[in-house]
Design an enzyme around this catalytic site. Structure first.
Site, short mmCIF file in Angstrom:
data_model
loop_
_atom_site.label_atom_id
_atom_site.label_comp_id
_atom_site.label_asym_id
_atom_site.label_seq_id
_atom_site.Cartn_x
_atom_site.Cartn_y
_atom_site.Cartn_z
N ARG A 1 0.85 -1.18 0.00
CA ARG A 1 0.00 0.00 0.00
C ARG A 1 0.89 1.24 0.00
NH1 ARG A 1 -2.42 0.43 6.19
NH2 ARG A 1 -0.85 1.91 6.91
N ASN B 1 -5.66 7.11 3.78
CA ASN B 1 -5.54 6.36 5.02
C ASN B 1 -4.11 6.45 5.51
OD1 ASN B 1 -6.71 4.18 6.95
ND2 ASN B 1 -4.75 3.32 6.28
N GLU B 2 -3.93 7.08 6.67
CA GLU B 2 -2.61 7.17 7.32
C GLU B 2 -1.55 7.74 6.38
OE1 GLU B 2 -2.94 3.71 10.72
OE2 GLU B 2 -1.82 3.25 8.90
N GLU C 1 -8.96 4.33 14.42
CA GLU C 1 -8.52 2.94 14.48
C GLU C 1 -7.83 2.68 15.81
OE1 GLU C 1 -5.95 1.51 11.42
OE2 GLU C 1 -7.05 2.48 9.80
N TRP D 1 1.88 -6.51 13.21
CA TRP D 1 3.06 -5.96 12.56
C TRP D 1 4.18 -5.58 13.53
CZ3 TRP D 1 2.97 -1.21 14.78
CH2 TRP D 1 1.72 -0.68 15.12
N GLU E 1 -2.70 -8.62 6.78
CA GLU E 1 -3.17 -8.33 8.13
C GLU E 1 -4.16 -9.35 8.66
OE1 GLU E 1 -3.02 -3.86 9.16
OE2 GLU E 1 -3.96 -3.91 7.19
N LYS E 2 -4.03 -10.60 8.20
CA LYS E 2 -4.99 -11.61 8.62
C LYS E 2 -4.86 -12.00 10.09
CE LYS E 2 -2.20 -15.30 6.48
NZ LYS E 2 -1.38 -14.42 5.62
N PHE E 3 -3.71 -11.72 10.71
CA PHE E 3 -3.57 -12.01 12.14
C PHE E 3 -3.76 -10.76 13.00
CE2 PHE E 3 -1.03 -15.55 10.27
CZ PHE E 3 -1.91 -16.56 10.64
N HIS E 4 -4.29 -9.70 12.41
CA HIS E 4 -4.66 -8.50 13.15
C HIS E 4 -6.03 -8.75 13.78
CE1 HIS E 4 -5.59 -4.34 14.10
NE2 HIS E 4 -4.45 -3.92 13.60
#
Length: 667
Positions: free
Chosen positions: A113, A151-152, A309, A317, A357-360
Site C-alpha cells: 500500500r 488512510n494514514e 482505528e 506488525w 493483516e490476517k492475524f490482526h
C-alpha cells in the site's frame, strides 16, 4: 479549524468494514451482528480502489450501492473513504514513474500500500478522478455522515526522492525563497562548497558520502509534508464540490508518524481523527496511549476528536504481537474517550482470512461470536451508549506541554552532540511523570495562547523560532511557570546556531548561559546535590540572573548548577540541564508552585481525567477513573456513576475496571 461532528446519536462506535473481502451472503450476518454490538458507524472503501475502478476510468459501484443500502436499512451510518492509499495494479503498471524512490535511490515495488509518490502528476489526476466519482454518486446519500480521505498519510511512504519529487521540490523552494541568494544564505551553502548558481543544480538530499546539509534536509521534510497535504487538499476539494455539507477527515497516527506536521494539517480538517496502537511489549503502555490521546486533542484545539482505528486485541506488525488481556480493550477505549474522543472505532470489523493483516485482531474474530473478544465488543458498545451524555464535553487540563514537529525533525538530523537524545523519548519522560502525578496535559504549539495554563513544560525545543521565544517570555512575564529541558533554544528555523551563548533563543528568559554541552557516555549517571540521579546529558552552565536550585555533585559538570530558577515579571522560568531519574523528576515537578492535582493522593496506577460539559441547564464534570492496578481503588468523588447507574458519595473502582461519575457544579 471549523469543527463539524458527524450526525450521530451518542458516541461513534464501529470500525473499518471491508465487505469486498467476503461473499455477499455474509453481509446480512455482518449487519445483524453490528446491531447486536451497538455499532453505529463503519468506514467503507478504505482499500477498495481496484474494485471501484477495475480499469482506468471504468467504475463499478454496484456492490457499494448494495452495502450502503443495507447499512442504511439497519441504522448504521457510513464514513466513506477515498481508496487512494492503495493504487490498483493497472495504475502502477501504466505509470511506473509514480512508484516512490527511497533516499538510497531504490524504486519501491507494488503489492503493498502507499506505493506512490505524492508529486506524481498521474497520481494527482487519478486520485481526484476517483474522489470526484465517489462524491458525485454518494455525496448526498442520506446515510453518509463523514468523508475519510486516504488512510494514514506518510505511513509507510513519507519522503520520496524520485525525479517528480525533485522537480516539485525546486518549485517549492522558488516559492519560498524567490532568489538563489536567499536560499544560499538560509542553507549556509558557503560551508563545504555548496553555493548554488542555478535552481536545476538543487537535488533532493539523497544519501551521500557524509552528512548532508541539515538546512536542506529540514526544508525537504517541510516540502514532503506540504506535498502530501496538497494531495489531501485536492481530494477534499473534489469531494466538497459535490458534498459540501458532510464533514471531511483523514486519520493521523500520533507519534508513529514523524514526517507529518499535524499542526499544519489540523486547520484543513472538519474533524481531527487519529489511529493508535499500543506498543505491545512496553510496560505501562497505557501511559503512551494517554499521551497519544492528549496530543490528538491538542491538535484538535481541545474539540472532540475521533479515534479512527485501534485494536480489540493483538496487531500483526510488531515484533511480538501480544494479545490484550480481559478488560484491557475497554480500558484502552474508555481512556481515549475520557481524553476527548467522541468516537471509538477499530481496525477492523471482521478479521480477514487472507492478506498481510490476517492475524490482526478485529471486532468479530476468526472464532466468531463464541469468543471473549466478541463478548467484550458487545459490552463496550453498551458502555458507550451509557456514556452518551458525555459527548460534546471538553477535557479539563492541568498543565500544557509544548510539542513541535519541526523541532523533532531538526533534532534528529545527523551529527548532534548525542545520538541518545530523541524527541519522543524526551517528551514521554516528562509526560509520564505528569501522568503519574494525576495531572492532565494539553499539548500546545510554542506560539499558542498559554494564558490558561499555570504550568507549561518544554521537554525538547532544539529549533526555536523568534516568535516562539517571544511567546514563552510573555507567558512567564504574565505570571506563568515555565520549565525547559536541556538542548532547547539552540537553532533558528534554518538549523543555524543562535549566537551569544546557549541556549540561544531562551538564554535571557532562563537567566543562564551554557558554555558547553557535556553529553554523557552510554550508561553513565551523575549525582546531584539533593541526592537525585541523572543520565544522558549535562551542561557547563553559568548563572546570568537565575538562581541554582540543585547543583551537580559529580560528573563532568561537578559543582555547576543543574537545575535553575529565574524570576521574570510575575512568573518563573525553570531550566533542567540533565535527564533526571523518573522519581526525581516527579519530585521536582512537585516543587513547582503552579499546580497540584485534586487526586494527588491516589496510587500511580489509578488514572483520573475530567471532562466538563452540561447536564440539562447545569454545568457538570464527567470524572473518568481507570484502575490499572491489582487492588480496588477508593476515589473521593461523588455524583451519579453512568456505567452502573448508581449514585455514589465515594467511588470504589475494582481492579482493572472503569467508572465515570457525573458531578454537578454550582448550587
Amino acid at each position: 479549524m471549523t469543527h463539524r461532528w458527524p450526525r450521530l446519536d451518542g458516541p461513534a462506535y464501529g470500525g473499518d468494514y471491508n465487505p469486498e473481502q467476503w461473499p455477499e451472503q455474509i453481509w446480512a450476518e455482518d449487519v445483524a451482528l453490528m446491531r447486536e454490538a451497538g455499532v453505529n458507524l463503519v468506514s467503507l472503501g478504505v482499500f477498495s480502489w481496484s474494485r471501484l475502478e477495475p480499469t482506468e476510468g471504468v467504475f463499478d459501484f454496484g456492490w457499494l450501492d448494495r452495502i450502503m443500502a443495507l447499512l442504511h436499512e439497519n441504522g448504521i451510518r457510513v464514513d466513506l473513504a477515498t481508496p487512494t492509499a492503495a493504487p490498483p495494479p493497472w495504475f502502477s503498471s501504466a505509470h511506473p514513474d509514480s512508484l516512490p524512490v527511497t533516499r538510497d535511490g531504490q524504486r519501491l515495488g507494488t503489492g503493498s500500500r502507499q506505493s506512490v509518490c505524492p508529486s506524481s502528476p498521474d497520481y494527482a489526476e487519478a486520485s481526484v478522478r476517483i474522489a470526484s466519482a465517489l462524491a458525485q454518486r454518494y455525496g448526498q446519500h442520506e446515510n453518509l455522515v463523514l468523508w475519510h480521505v486516504f488512510n494514514e498519510y506518510m505511513a509507510p511512504t513519507g519522503e520520496c526522492y524520485c525525479d517528480n519529487s525533485v522537480r516539485d521540490f525546486r518549485r517549492w523552494l522558488r516559492a519560498k525563497y524567490e532568489t538563489l541568494d536567499a536560499l544560499n544564505q538560509a542553507w549556509g551553502t558557503s560551508f563545504w562548497s555548496q553555493d548554488y548558481g542555478d535552481w536545476d543544480e538543487i537535488d533532493a538530499p539523497r544519501t551521500a558520502p557524509s552528512a548532508v546539509n541539515p538546512a536542506q534536509r529540514l526544508d525537504f521534510a517541510r516540502f514532503s509534508n506540504d506535498a502530501w497535504l496538497a494531495c489531501f487538499r485536492r481530494e477534499r476539494d473534489a469531494i466538497r464540490r459535490h458534498s459540501p455539507d458532510v464533514p471531511i477527515t483523514t486519520n493521523f497516527q500520533d507519534v508513529r508518524c514523524q514526517g507529518l506536521d499535524q499542526w499544519a494539517w489540523a486547520p484543513e480538517l472538519d474533524v481531527v481523527s487519529n489511529d493508535h496502537y499500543l506498543v505491545a511489549e512496553q510496560r505501562d503502555n497505557h501511559i503512551g496511549l494517554a499521551l497519544a490521546a492528549d496530543l490528538t486533542r491538542g491538535v484538535a484545539g481541545g474539540a472532540p476528536w475521533l479515534l479512527m482505528e485501534h485494536s480489540t486485541s493483538a496487531v500483526n506488525w510488531q515484533r511480538r504481537n501480544i494479545a490484550k488481556r480481559p478488560g484491557e480493550m475497554a480500558r484502552n477505549s474508555l481512556a481515549h474517550f475520557a481524553r476527548g474522543a467522541d468516537g471509538i472505532l477499530f481496525f477492523q470489523w471482521r478479521a480477514s482470512r487472507f492478506g498481510q493483516e490476517k492475524f490482526h485482531s478485529a471486532m468479530l474474530p476468526h472464532g466468531g461470536t463464541d469468543t471473549r473478544v466478541w463478548r467484550e465488543v458487545v459490552e463496550l458498545g453498551a458502555a458507550l451508549q451509557a456514556l452518551a451524555p458525555v459527548v460534546g464535553s471538553r477535557v479539563v487540563p492541568d498543565v500544557a506541554i509544548v510539542w513541535d514537529w519541526e523541532a523533532w525533525w531538526a533534532l534528529e538530523l545527523d551529527w548532534r552532540p548525542s545520538q541518545d537524545v530523541r524527541y519522543v523519548e524526551q517528551v514521554t519522560h516528562w509526560y509520564e511523570q505528569l501522568w503519574r502525578s494525576h495531572l492532565t496535559a494539553d499539548f500546545v504549539r510554542a506560539d499558542a495562547d498559554l494564558s490558561q495554563y499555570p504550568l507549561v513544560v518544554v521537554p525538547s525545543l532544539y529549533l526555536t523560532t523568534e516568535e516562539a521565544a517571544k511567546n514563552l517570555r510573555g507567558y512567564v512575564e504574565s505570571g506563568g511557570t515555565l520549565v525547559v529541558s536541556f538542548f532547547s533554544g539552540i537553532v533558528d528555523e534554518n538549523d543555524a546556531v543562535l549566537l551569544g551563548g546557549y541556549p540561544g533563543a531562551l538564554r535571557e528568559l532562563l537567566g543562564i548561559v551554557v558554555d558547553e554541552f557535556l553529553p554523557l557516555r552510554e550508561g553513565e549517571t551523575v549525582r546531584l546535590s539533593d541526592g537525585s540521579r541523572a543520565d544522558l546529558w549535562a551542561d557547563d552552565l553559568r548563572l546570568r540572573g537565575a538562581e541554582a536550585v540543585v547543583e551537580y555533585a559529580d560528573g563532568p559538570a561537578a559543582g555547576k548548577p543543574a537545575v535553575t530558577r529565574h524570576s521574570v515579571g510575575a512568573g518563573e522560568a525553570w531550566y533542567v540541564s540533565t535527564r533526571l531519574a523518573a522519581e526525581d523528576l516527579r519530585a521536582l515537578l512537585a516543587r513547582m508552585p503552579a499546580v497540584r492535582s485534586e487526586f494527588a493522593g491516589l496510587a500511580e496506577t489509578v488514572e483520573v481525567v475530567t471532562r466538563r460539559g452540561e447536564d440539562g441547564d447545569r454545568d457538570c464534570d464527567y470524572v473518568t477513573v481507570i484502575n490499572h492496578g491489582e487492588d480496588e481503588a477508593q476515589v473521593a468523588v461523588a455524583g451519579h456513576e453512568l456505567l452502573t447507574g448508581s449514585d455514589v458519595s465515594s467511588l470504589a473502582v475494582p481492579a482493572g475496571q472503569v467508572r465515570v461519575v457525573r458531578r454537578r457544579l454550582g448550587g
